[in-house]
Write an enzyme that holds these catalytic residues in place. Structure first.
Site, PDB file in Angstrom:
ATOM      1  N   GLN A 114       1.022 -17.305   5.452  1.00  0.00           N
ATOM      2  CA  GLN A 114       1.663 -16.473   4.434  1.00  0.00           C
ATOM      3  C   GLN A 114       1.364 -17.050   3.053  1.00  0.00           C
ATOM      4  OE1 GLN A 114       6.062 -16.374   3.860  1.00  0.00           O
ATOM      5  NE2 GLN A 114       5.830 -14.165   4.143  1.00  0.00           N
ATOM      6  N   TYR A 182       9.808 -11.786  -4.675  1.00  0.00           N
ATOM      7  CA  TYR A 182       8.800 -12.713  -5.179  1.00  0.00           C
ATOM      8  C   TYR A 182       7.953 -11.968  -6.224  1.00  0.00           C
ATOM      9  CZ  TYR A 182       9.942 -16.456  -1.874  1.00  0.00           C
ATOM     10  OH  TYR A 182      10.566 -17.486  -1.203  1.00  0.00           O
ATOM     11  N   ARG A 358      14.028 -14.888  13.889  1.00  0.00           N
ATOM     12  CA  ARG A 358      15.106 -15.693  14.458  1.00  0.00           C
ATOM     13  C   ARG A 358      15.092 -15.739  15.980  1.00  0.00           C
ATOM     14  NH1 ARG A 358      19.552 -12.691  11.013  1.00  0.00           N
ATOM     15  NH2 ARG A 358      18.024 -11.053  11.478  1.00  0.00           N
TER      16      ARG A 358
HETATM   17  C1  FMN Z   1      15.297 -19.802   8.489  1.00  0.00           C
HETATM   18  C2  FMN Z   1      14.502 -18.638   7.983  1.00  0.00           C
HETATM   19  C3  FMN Z   1      13.438 -18.868   7.109  1.00  0.00           C
HETATM   20  C4  FMN Z   1      12.673 -17.790   6.632  1.00  0.00           C
HETATM   21  N1  FMN Z   1      11.583 -18.042   5.836  1.00  0.00           N
HETATM   22  C5  FMN Z   1      10.803 -17.009   5.439  1.00  0.00           C
HETATM   23  C6  FMN Z   1       9.616 -17.252   4.702  1.00  0.00           C
HETATM   24  O1  FMN Z   1       9.214 -18.391   4.445  1.00  0.00           O
HETATM   25  N2  FMN Z   1       8.894 -16.164   4.289  1.00  0.00           N
HETATM   26  C7  FMN Z   1       9.288 -14.882   4.583  1.00  0.00           C
HETATM   27  O2  FMN Z   1       8.615 -13.933   4.184  1.00  0.00           O
HETATM   28  N3  FMN Z   1      10.388 -14.631   5.314  1.00  0.00           N
HETATM   29  C8  FMN Z   1      11.137 -15.660   5.751  1.00  0.00           C
HETATM   30  N4  FMN Z   1      12.234 -15.405   6.537  1.00  0.00           N
HETATM   31  C9  FMN Z   1      12.528 -14.012   6.906  1.00  0.00           C
HETATM   32  C10 FMN Z   1      11.918 -13.662   8.260  1.00  0.00           C
HETATM   33  O3  FMN Z   1      10.511 -13.692   8.224  1.00  0.00           O
HETATM   34  C11 FMN Z   1      12.342 -12.253   8.691  1.00  0.00           C
HETATM   35  O4  FMN Z   1      11.882 -11.349   7.700  1.00  0.00           O
HETATM   36  C12 FMN Z   1      13.852 -12.105   8.854  1.00  0.00           C
HETATM   37  O5  FMN Z   1      14.393 -13.248   9.472  1.00  0.00           O
HETATM   38  C13 FMN Z   1      14.206 -10.871   9.682  1.00  0.00           C
HETATM   39  O6  FMN Z   1      13.573 -10.921  10.926  1.00  0.00           O
HETATM   40  P1  FMN Z   1      14.361 -11.403  12.277  1.00  0.00           P
HETATM   41  O7  FMN Z   1      15.584 -10.539  12.405  1.00  0.00           O
HETATM   42  O8  FMN Z   1      13.377 -11.191  13.372  1.00  0.00           O
HETATM   43  O9  FMN Z   1      14.734 -12.823  12.071  1.00  0.00           O
HETATM   44  C14 FMN Z   1      12.998 -16.464   7.021  1.00  0.00           C
HETATM   45  C15 FMN Z   1      14.056 -16.254   7.909  1.00  0.00           C
HETATM   46  C16 FMN Z   1      14.793 -17.322   8.391  1.00  0.00           C
HETATM   47  C17 FMN Z   1      15.906 -17.051   9.357  1.00  0.00           C
HETATM   48  S1  SF4 Z   2      21.301 -18.302  16.743  1.00  0.00           S
HETATM   49 FE1  SF4 Z   2      21.835 -18.555  14.566  1.00  0.00          FE
HETATM   50  S2  SF4 Z   2      20.859 -20.489  13.976  1.00  0.00           S
HETATM   51 FE2  SF4 Z   2      19.911 -19.837  15.891  1.00  0.00          FE
HETATM   52  S3  SF4 Z   2      18.091 -18.709  15.277  1.00  0.00           S
HETATM   53 FE3  SF4 Z   2      19.729 -17.226  15.570  1.00  0.00          FE
HETATM   54  S4  SF4 Z   2      20.581 -16.957  13.516  1.00  0.00           S
HETATM   55 FE4  SF4 Z   2      19.394 -18.859  13.465  1.00  0.00          FE
END
Ligand code: FMN
Ligand code: SF4
Length: 441
Positions: A114, A182, A358
């Site tokens: 990224q 960003y 996540r």
């Molecule tokens: C701990 C953490 C760090 C993240 N860091 C980034 C990142 O560096 N760049 C980015 O575009 N999104 C980042 N995200 C967002 C994720 O890429 C994603 O868009 C968001 O978590 C929703 O997807 P999910 O429901 O599958 O987690 C981060 C999310 C989490 C939980």
């Molecule tokens: S359980 Fe909570 S801490 Fe673990 S990945 Fe999911 S949101 Fe993050």
């Protein structure tokens, strides 16, 4: 055409669903399956460079079965960092990046990187924060700086240089960060972009920077790698970017033919972070990452800044369907995907790939589990307590320390007057990446 990610991974199990076994094309690359590990900033870089711990982390994710893993946020220039210690894609970074890509390939997965410029979000690192217009950044208690033409030319060139270096390092895909408030996302926003020159005003003008970055990166890397953009469908703030305009911008990007896919996201690290995570707002845990004296002020601000949104499975799906129908480009569904039937449904209704953040932090081997015939839901509970861990080695708080992917815990040390525990990794202690709120380096 690069096609080295490979389509099979050694004939694992066949009893499970088909979609998580089937190869999936992404521009010039073929992924062994359509699951992408979304960027979750790892907090494992050291002085802007790749560490052993970061390599281990992605090796573990790749061996867990994903089609492609994403090395999270790498800045194209020093002033593009969103937090201190993040990787800057300089010449010095290339050997470490190459090692990471190679290790991922050995596990049969593809590697994506990224690339971004944090723009106004960079105020958290002590930088002035480049933005389309001068705007107050409450997190840093300071104003951002309106970008000049020279700034923008420099940023475009920095994207091109970082893209070339990433290809040299062996990555299969480049993910351009066009979301989350960003720099490029801020230019797309009618709220943050109040310019009246050729970079502001109409949709075409606000989209100019995104289109220029995509087209110059594509010209530089040709068809050697896939080029995708993580793109905001909606900023989640009044007056911000929403579907009426983001769909038109998606169409402009599609008509340029410079991108292989859009990874659909929303929200803003600058204005409304929980819009993109959905689930609980971990305010108390975030406060712990600040110096004690700043915690009460942070909690007060955070109640507004970190407004909570209830979690729903595939919460961006209704917006993403609008893109799938209106924009002729492959689409990657992201946001709250936790279940195999959601993956199946998304692929069945025309999404090219499914990205998960996540769910794979919680269970890096979730794809293998699904492939093995255990179709049980992912075990992430959307508590978002992983968010504050990004400053010292990102992890799911439900995973015991000795089972965390890639972090070979060597020792636990007492540090600081509060006796906070910090994990040392074999790559050496990672940088303390906490934002120096309110805005000091
Ligand atoms: C701990 C953490 C760090 C993240 N860091 C980034 C990142 O560096 N760049 C980015 O575009 N999104 C980042 N995200 C967002 C994720 O890429 C994603 O868009 C968001 O978590 C929703 O997807 P999910 O429901 O599958 O987690 C981060 C999310 C989490 C939980
Ligand atoms: S359980 Fe909570 S801490 Fe673990 S990945 Fe999911 S949101 Fe993050």
């Amino acid at each position: 055409m690069r096609d080295r990610a490979g389509a099979g991974d050694g004939g694992l199990v066949t009893s499970a669903q088909t979609s998580v076994l089937a190869p999936a094309p992404l521009g010039p690359v073929t992924l062994r399956n359509p699951i992408v590990k979304a960027a979750t900033f790892e907090g494992l870089a050291h002085r802007g460079l790749v560490t052993d711990a970061l390599v281990d982390y992605h090796e573990a994710v790749a061996s867990g079965g994903v089609g492609m893993t994403t090395l999270a946020y790498c800045a194209v220039s020093d002033d593009g960092r969103g937090a201190p210690g993040e990787i800057v894609v300089s010449d010095d970074a290339v050997p470490g990046l190459a090692r990471l890509a190679e290790v991922v390939h050995r596990q049969g997965a593809a590697a994506s990187i990224q690339l971004g410029h944090a723009g106004p979000v960079a105020t958290g690192t002590g930088h002035k924060g480049l933005a389309p217009s001068r705007v107050f950044a409450p997190q840093a208690m300071r104003y951002t700086r309106a970008a000049t033409d020279d700034d923008l030319n420099r940023v475009v060139q920095a994207f091109v240089d970082a893209a070339r270096r990433s290809v040299d390092a062996g990555f299969d895909a480049l993910e351009l960060h066009f979301g989350h408030g960003y720099l490029i996302s801020a230019f797309l926003s009618p709220k943050l972009n109040r310019r009246s020159d050729r970079w502001g005003g109409t949709v075409e003008n606000r989209a100019r920077l995104a289109r220029q970055v995509a087209s110059e990166v594509r010209a530089a890397v040709q068809n050697h790698v896939a080029v995708i953009a993580k793109f905001n469908m909606a900023d989640g703030v009044p007056g911000g970017l929403w579907l009426d305009e983001s769909l038109a911008i998606g169409q402009l990007l599609a008509s340029d033919g410079t991108l292989d896919a859009l990874e659909l996201t929303g929200g803003s690290s600058f204005e409304n972070p929980m819009y993109l995570f959905r689930g609980e707002a971990p305010i108390a845990e975030m406060a712990e990452t600040f110096p004690r004296a700043l915690r009460p002020a942070f909690k007060l601000t955070a109640k507004r800044f970190m407004r909570e949104y209830p979690f729903e499975e595939a919460y961006f799906l209704p917006y993403a369907r609008q893109f799938r129908d209106a924009v002729s480009m492959p689409m990657i569904l992201l946001g709250g995907v936790n279940r195999l039937d959601t993956v199946e449904r998304a692929l069945g209704e025309g999404f090219a790939l499914v990205a998960m953040g996540r769910a794979l932090l919680r269970e890096p081997d979730l794809v293998r589990r699904w492939q093995s015939g255990d179709a049980g839901d992912g075990r992430c509970v959307h508590c978002n307590k992983c968010m504050p861990t990004i400053y010292r080695g990102t992890h799911c708080v439900l995973v015991p320390a000795d089972q965390r992917p890639g972090v070979r815990v060597r020792a636990r040390v007492r540090s600081g007057r509060g006796g906070r525990e910090a994990a040392l990794t074999e790559g050496g202690p990672v940088d303390d990446q906490r934002p120096r709120w309110p805005g000091r380096r």
